[in-house]
Design an enzyme around this catalytic site. Structure first.
Site, PDB file in Angstrom:
ATOM      1  N   TYR A 158      -1.316   3.079  10.061  1.00 20.73           N
ATOM      2  CA  TYR A 158      -2.578   2.356  10.184  1.00 20.73           C
ATOM      3  C   TYR A 158      -3.340   2.820  11.436  1.00 20.73           C
ATOM      4  CZ  TYR A 158      -5.416  -1.245   8.082  1.00 20.73           C
ATOM      5  OH  TYR A 158      -6.409  -1.900   7.416  1.00 20.73           O
ATOM      6  N   LYS A 165      -9.454  -3.051  13.879  1.00 19.50           N
ATOM      7  CA  LYS A 165      -9.320  -4.431  13.398  1.00 19.50           C
ATOM      8  C   LYS A 165      -9.113  -5.399  14.567  1.00 19.50           C
ATOM      9  CE  LYS A 165      -9.809  -3.624   9.004  1.00 19.50           C
ATOM     10  NZ  LYS A 165     -11.165  -3.804   8.435  1.00 19.50           N
TER      11      LYS A 165
HETATM   12  P1  NAP Z   1     -13.291  -0.106  -0.336  1.00 24.74           P
HETATM   13  O1  NAP Z   1     -13.550  -0.602  -1.689  1.00 24.74           O
HETATM   14  O2  NAP Z   1     -13.044   1.356  -0.165  1.00 24.74           O
HETATM   15  O3  NAP Z   1     -14.444  -0.620   0.624  1.00 24.74           O
HETATM   16  C1  NAP Z   1     -14.703  -0.044   1.894  1.00 24.74           C
HETATM   17  C2  NAP Z   1     -16.180   0.152   1.954  1.00 24.74           C
HETATM   18  O4  NAP Z   1     -16.621   0.590   3.249  1.00 24.74           O
HETATM   19  C3  NAP Z   1     -16.640   1.229   0.979  1.00 24.74           C
HETATM   20  O5  NAP Z   1     -17.724   0.738   0.226  1.00 24.74           O
HETATM   21  C4  NAP Z   1     -17.071   2.333   1.907  1.00 24.74           C
HETATM   22  O6  NAP Z   1     -17.987   3.255   1.389  1.00 24.74           O
HETATM   23  C5  NAP Z   1     -17.653   1.506   3.013  1.00 24.74           C
HETATM   24  N1  NAP Z   1     -18.058   2.321   4.155  1.00 24.74           N
HETATM   25  C6  NAP Z   1     -17.346   3.284   4.781  1.00 24.74           C
HETATM   26  N2  NAP Z   1     -18.114   3.851   5.743  1.00 24.74           N
HETATM   27  C7  NAP Z   1     -19.317   3.211   5.706  1.00 24.74           C
HETATM   28  C8  NAP Z   1     -20.525   3.346   6.424  1.00 24.74           C
HETATM   29  N3  NAP Z   1     -20.679   4.243   7.411  1.00 24.74           N
HETATM   30  N4  NAP Z   1     -21.565   2.528   6.121  1.00 24.74           N
HETATM   31  C9  NAP Z   1     -21.447   1.604   5.149  1.00 24.74           C
HETATM   32  N5  NAP Z   1     -20.329   1.445   4.395  1.00 24.74           N
HETATM   33  C10 NAP Z   1     -19.279   2.245   4.686  1.00 24.74           C
HETATM   34  O7  NAP Z   1     -11.966  -0.804   0.272  1.00 24.74           O
HETATM   35  P2  NAP Z   1     -11.594  -2.331   0.589  1.00 24.74           P
HETATM   36  O8  NAP Z   1     -10.127  -2.347   0.667  1.00 24.74           O
HETATM   37  O9  NAP Z   1     -12.291  -3.232  -0.324  1.00 24.74           O
HETATM   38  O10 NAP Z   1     -12.135  -2.512   2.069  1.00 24.74           O
HETATM   39  C11 NAP Z   1     -13.010  -3.569   2.447  1.00 24.74           C
HETATM   40  C12 NAP Z   1     -12.559  -4.146   3.767  1.00 24.74           C
HETATM   41  O11 NAP Z   1     -11.318  -4.832   3.569  1.00 24.74           O
HETATM   42  C13 NAP Z   1     -12.305  -3.128   4.866  1.00 24.74           C
HETATM   43  O12 NAP Z   1     -12.746  -3.645   6.101  1.00 24.74           O
HETATM   44  C14 NAP Z   1     -10.792  -3.009   4.859  1.00 24.74           C
HETATM   45  O13 NAP Z   1     -10.277  -2.548   6.089  1.00 24.74           O
HETATM   46  C15 NAP Z   1     -10.454  -4.452   4.601  1.00 24.74           C
HETATM   47  N6  NAP Z   1      -9.064  -4.713   4.173  1.00 24.74           N
HETATM   48  C16 NAP Z   1      -8.577  -4.102   3.053  1.00 24.74           C
HETATM   49  C17 NAP Z   1      -7.273  -4.364   2.670  1.00 24.74           C
HETATM   50  C18 NAP Z   1      -6.685  -3.686   1.460  1.00 24.74           C
HETATM   51  O14 NAP Z   1      -5.470  -3.642   1.336  1.00 24.74           O
HETATM   52  N7  NAP Z   1      -7.500  -3.193   0.551  1.00 24.74           N
HETATM   53  C19 NAP Z   1      -6.479  -5.243   3.408  1.00 24.74           C
HETATM   54  C20 NAP Z   1      -7.008  -5.865   4.529  1.00 24.74           C
HETATM   55  C21 NAP Z   1      -8.304  -5.592   4.902  1.00 24.74           C
HETATM   56  P3  NAP Z   1     -17.426   4.768   1.097  1.00 24.74           P
HETATM   57  O15 NAP Z   1     -16.539   4.653  -0.088  1.00 24.74           O
HETATM   58  O16 NAP Z   1     -18.663   5.545   0.889  1.00 24.74           O
HETATM   59  O17 NAP Z   1     -16.679   5.226   2.320  1.00 24.74           O
END
Ligand code: NAP
Length: 258
Positions: A158, A165
């Protein structure tokens, strides 16, 4: 429909990449409660997919917003001002780190890699809030971001995203203090592992996902929908007395000792 009425309220949702995105699950919860939505996407690559998802919820606006570009954030505020007049909910579901910084040695993280991860994944919460504040402070409102246990524990691979985070969670508390007098609440959902685009960028994610289900108190992984429901609670009046908090939606993984 959920027994929460958000009709007449407006939600700006950042971070929908596809139907698996946690931000999309939150958008769907908000829609079921009657809120109007604006989804943003980063870069033309995602535009078509996000527009297709948005089309499933009539009236949903779609705007470009790369959070590393202040002009794009300002353009979102400028577009929503005349349309909505106010924003009552802001959802931050954005995170990014360079691939090499999520698989190698943490101590070898480059200056640029560290800066990028913290800028996109944590500073953006502060900066977007600042830039849409004139709309948020009109009626008061609520902000929710998405965090992960690596903010407070060492998690293999990570790496710098854990640092980001930790900053995101500290910003949640500092913003809650500063924006409280404006009746704006700021909270975060700490989600257990869910298979999304961003999660699959973490080396060893599949093993982490399996381990999580084995160790968690509920003996399973969480669903996107559970993140959507928890965020709905934090964004609605049901949580009117809650701010500056991190709510763990992890099937009881964090509470376990051995
Ligand atoms: P996701 O569907 O890949 O969403 C992440 C989003 O961030 C994507 O739409 C991505 O776009 C966007 N992003 C990246 N760089 C960016 C920028 N410069 N400007 C605007 N948007 C940008 O994955 P997710 O898991 O749902 O993630 C959402 C949040 O949940 C994140 O903060 C992640 O750390 C958090 N989270 C996820 C998990 C898990 O297990 N999935 C667990 C805990 C927390 P691109 O695809 O273009 O990069």
């Amino acid at each position: 429909m959920y027994p929460i009425d958000l009709s007449g309220k407006h939600a700006l949702v950042l971070g929908v990449a596809n139907h698996r995105s946690l931000a999309w699950a939150i958008a769907q919860s908000l829609h079921k409660a009657g809120a109007s939505l604006c989804l943003t996407y980063a870069g033309e690559r995602l535009q078509k997919g996000v527009e297709e998802l948005a089309a499933t919820i009539p009236g949903t606006l779609v705007l470009p917003c790369d959070v590393s570009d202040d002009a794009q954030i300002d353009a979102v505020a400028k577009a929503l001002g005349p349309k909505w007049g106010s924003i009552e909910m802001l959802v931050h579901g954005v995170a990014f780190a360079n691939k090499e910084d999520l698989e190698g040695s943490f101590v070898a993280t480059s200056r640029e890699g560290f800066r990028t991860a913290l800028e996109v994944s944590a500073y953006s919460l502060v900066n977007v809030t600042h830039r849409v504040l004139p709309l948020l402070e009109k009626q008061g409102g609520a902000i929710v971001s998405l965090t992960y246990l690596a903010a407070e524990r060492a998690v293999p691979s990570y790496n710098v995203m854990g640092s980001a985070k930790a900053v995101l969670e500290q910003a949640t508390r500092q913003m809650a203090y500063e924006l409280g007098p404006k009746n704006i609440r700021v909270n975060a959902v700490s989600a257990g592992p869910v298979s999304t685009l961003a999660a699959r960028g973490i080396k060893g994610f599949v093993g982490m996902h399996k381990d999580h289900a084995e160790r968690a108190a509920l003996k399973r992984n969480i669903t996107q929908e559970e993140v959507g429901k928890a965020a709905l609670f934090l964004l609605s009046d049901l949580s009117s007395g809650v701010t500056g908090e991190v709510l763990y939606v992890d099937a009881g993984y964090r509470i376990m000792g051995v």
